[in-house]
Motif scaffolding. Sequence first.
Motif, PDB file in Angstrom:
ATOM      1  N   ALA A  96       0.829  -1.207   0.000  1.00 59.17           N
ATOM      2  CA  ALA A  96       0.000   0.000   0.000  1.00 59.17           C
ATOM      3  C   ALA A  96       0.862   1.255   0.000  1.00 59.17           C
ATOM      4  CB  ALA A  96      -0.923  -0.018   1.218  1.00 59.17           C
ATOM      5  N   LEU A  97       1.958   1.238   0.760  1.00 59.02           N
ATOM      6  CA  LEU A  97       2.865   2.380   0.773  1.00 59.02           C
ATOM      7  C   LEU A  97       3.498   2.593  -0.597  1.00 59.02           C
ATOM      8  CD1 LEU A  97       4.659   1.923   4.226  1.00 59.02           C
ATOM      9  CD2 LEU A  97       2.986   3.675   3.605  1.00 59.02           C
ATOM     10  N   GLN A  98       3.894   1.486  -1.222  1.00 60.60           N
ATOM     11  CA  GLN A  98       4.496   1.603  -2.551  1.00 60.60           C
ATOM     12  C   GLN A  98       3.488   2.136  -3.563  1.00 60.60           C
ATOM     13  OE1 GLN A  98       5.952  -2.344  -3.273  1.00 60.60           O
ATOM     14  NE2 GLN A  98       7.884  -2.006  -2.161  1.00 60.60           N
ATOM     15  N   GLN A  99       2.250   1.655  -3.461  1.00 62.65           N
ATOM     16  CA  GLN A  99       1.225   2.150  -4.377  1.00 62.65           C
ATOM     17  C   GLN A  99       0.948   3.634  -4.151  1.00 62.65           C
ATOM     18  OE1 GLN A  99      -2.055  -0.473  -3.664  1.00 62.65           O
ATOM     19  NE2 GLN A  99      -1.302  -2.066  -5.066  1.00 62.65           N
ATOM     20  N   ALA A 100       0.894   4.033  -2.866  1.00 59.34           N
ATOM     21  CA  ALA A 100       0.667   5.449  -2.570  1.00 59.34           C
ATOM     22  C   ALA A 100       1.818   6.301  -3.075  1.00 59.34           C
ATOM     23  CB  ALA A 100       0.480   5.634  -1.063  1.00 59.34           C
ATOM     24  N   GLU A 101       3.043   5.810  -2.887  1.00 60.20           N
ATOM     25  CA  GLU A 101       4.204   6.557  -3.374  1.00 60.20           C
ATOM     26  C   GLU A 101       4.195   6.638  -4.898  1.00 60.20           C
ATOM     27  OE1 GLU A 101       7.582   8.828  -3.104  1.00 60.20           O
ATOM     28  OE2 GLU A 101       6.228   8.147  -1.506  1.00 60.20           O
TER      29      GLU A 101
ATOM     30  N   GLN B  31       1.543   6.555  -6.750  1.00 64.19           N
ATOM     31  CA  GLN B  31       0.471   7.483  -7.112  1.00 64.19           C
ATOM     32  C   GLN B  31       0.933   8.926  -6.969  1.00 64.19           C
ATOM     33  OE1 GLN B  31      -2.396   6.591  -8.403  1.00 64.19           O
ATOM     34  NE2 GLN B  31      -3.183   8.687  -8.584  1.00 64.19           N
ATOM     35  N   ARG B  32       1.659   9.210  -5.883  1.00 65.95           N
ATOM     36  CA  ARG B  32       2.170  10.567  -5.702  1.00 65.95           C
ATOM     37  C   ARG B  32       3.182  10.921  -6.796  1.00 65.95           C
ATOM     38  NH1 ARG B  32       1.947   9.024  -0.179  1.00 65.95           N
ATOM     39  NH2 ARG B  32       4.151   8.402  -0.239  1.00 65.95           N
ATOM     40  N   ASN B  33       4.035   9.953  -7.116  1.00 67.65           N
ATOM     41  CA  ASN B  33       5.003  10.206  -8.194  1.00 67.65           C
ATOM     42  C   ASN B  33       4.294  10.451  -9.523  1.00 67.65           C
ATOM     43  OD1 ASN B  33       7.172   9.935  -6.447  1.00 67.65           O
ATOM     44  ND2 ASN B  33       7.399   7.728  -6.855  1.00 67.65           N
ATOM     45  N   HIS B  34       3.228   9.690  -9.749  1.00 72.32           N
ATOM     46  CA  HIS B  34       2.470   9.869 -10.986  1.00 72.32           C
ATOM     47  C   HIS B  34       1.835  11.256 -11.041  1.00 72.32           C
ATOM     48  CE1 HIS B  34       0.037   8.830 -14.453  1.00 72.32           C
ATOM     49  NE2 HIS B  34      -1.053   9.253 -13.797  1.00 72.32           N
ATOM     50  N   VAL B  35       1.297  11.698  -9.904  1.00 73.52           N
ATOM     51  CA  VAL B  35       0.686  13.030  -9.858  1.00 73.52           C
ATOM     52  C   VAL B  35       1.736  14.106 -10.086  1.00 73.52           C
ATOM     53  CG1 VAL B  35      -0.492  14.678  -8.346  1.00 73.52           C
ATOM     54  CG2 VAL B  35      -1.228  12.282  -8.412  1.00 73.52           C
ATOM     55  N   ARG B  36       2.897  13.952  -9.415  1.00 76.65           N
ATOM     56  CA  ARG B  36       3.956  14.941  -9.605  1.00 76.65           C
ATOM     57  C   ARG B  36       4.449  14.948 -11.059  1.00 76.65           C
ATOM     58  NH1 ARG B  36       5.654  13.165  -4.364  1.00 76.65           N
ATOM     59  NH2 ARG B  36       7.164  11.750  -5.339  1.00 76.65           N
ATOM     60  N   HIS B  37       4.541  13.753 -11.645  1.00 77.34           N
ATOM     61  CA  HIS B  37       4.974  13.667 -13.034  1.00 77.34           C
ATOM     62  C   HIS B  37       3.971  14.347 -13.963  1.00 77.34           C
ATOM     63  CE1 HIS B  37       7.076  12.090 -16.513  1.00 77.34           C
ATOM     64  NE2 HIS B  37       5.939  11.536 -16.961  1.00 77.34           N
ATOM     65  N   ALA B  38       2.689  14.125 -13.683  1.00 77.36           N
ATOM     66  CA  ALA B  38       1.653  14.760 -14.509  1.00 77.36           C
ATOM     67  C   ALA B  38       1.693  16.274 -14.350  1.00 77.36           C
ATOM     68  CB  ALA B  38       0.282  14.223 -14.127  1.00 77.36           C
ATOM     69  N   GLU B  39       1.884  16.744 -13.126  1.00 76.57           N
ATOM     70  CA  GLU B  39       1.967  18.188 -12.902  1.00 76.57           C
ATOM     71  C   GLU B  39       3.183  18.780 -13.610  1.00 76.57           C
ATOM     72  OE1 GLU B  39       2.030  18.518  -8.698  1.00 76.57           O
ATOM     73  OE2 GLU B  39      -0.152  18.272  -8.452  1.00 76.57           O
ATOM     74  N   LEU B  40       4.298  18.027 -13.559  1.00 79.94           N
ATOM     75  CA  LEU B  40       5.505  18.509 -14.225  1.00 79.94           C
ATOM     76  C   LEU B  40       5.300  18.583 -15.734  1.00 79.94           C
ATOM     77  CD1 LEU B  40       8.464  19.377 -14.064  1.00 79.94           C
ATOM     78  CD2 LEU B  40       9.097  16.950 -14.120  1.00 79.94           C
ATOM     79  N   LEU B  41       4.662  17.560 -16.307  1.00 77.89           N
ATOM     80  CA  LEU B  41       4.392  17.575 -17.742  1.00 77.89           C
ATOM     81  C   LEU B  41       3.465  18.730 -18.108  1.00 77.89           C
ATOM     82  CD1 LEU B  41       3.931  13.780 -18.587  1.00 77.89           C
ATOM     83  CD2 LEU B  41       5.849  15.272 -19.207  1.00 77.89           C
ATOM     84  N   GLU B  42       2.470  18.944 -17.250  1.00 78.76           N
ATOM     85  CA  GLU B  42       1.537  20.040 -17.522  1.00 78.76           C
ATOM     86  C   GLU B  42       2.254  21.385 -17.471  1.00 78.76           C
ATOM     87  OE1 GLU B  42      -2.731  21.770 -15.842  1.00 78.76           O
ATOM     88  OE2 GLU B  42      -1.787  20.003 -14.933  1.00 78.76           O
TER      89      GLU B  42
END
Length: 230
Positions: free
Chosen positions: A199-204, A206-217
């Motif tokens: 669960a921690l790995q999935q949450a991490e 997910q956070r990395n994915h969000v940060r990556h999406a924000e960076l791309l945006e």
Amino acid sequence: MGNSVWSFFLPHLDGSSFAGLQVVFGLVFLVAIIAIPVSLRRSAHAAGWERRLAAMESDGRGDALATPEEISQAVASAPERWADALPGLLLVFGLLGTFIGLGIALSDAAGLLNGRAEAVSSLNPIMDALGAKFRIASWGIFAFLFLKIWSMAFAYEQARLAWSAKAINARAAQAAQRDAAERLQLIEAVAQSGNALLALQQAEAQRNHVRHAELLEALNGLAGGRRVQG
């Protein structure tokens, strides 16, 4: 013949010192052959053995009992222990009473022989009584046989040993159940730890994915602004 045998077993209370000896030994034998069976009936049962074994296990003494024989000896009550030893003691006790009676009779005979011309005729009643001195020994033999036959009929030792074997099997089954429960708890703990880590790995992730999406945006926005300026 029947009357003579019956009179031999009955105590002769003629006021002599041997009469008092008969009373003492007779009471001991009578109390023994009554008290031991009654006390065994009250104490030699599975509930009492279970209670004594539980008491020993509560204070740690039961951990050293590894065989049915050891458990059988450990849970035996005081009447059971006395029932094992008492028949032999009564037999020896009866022989002791007979030897004491013979000693008293021989002392009386020696006193009559001192300075009496009619000593031979005076010895007749003493010689007749010498056979009666074996009465106490016969009581001891009777008590020994009675208790042995009764113990074989009641078979409390075999019952206690069989119960001890069942207790060993029950203890082994309980130990196996505890081991299985501990292994199951360990597996569940490992599984819970793995799930928590996942669960921690999935949450991490997910956070990395969000940060990556924000960076791309942000990069896309920056690139669009440059094209507009150009």
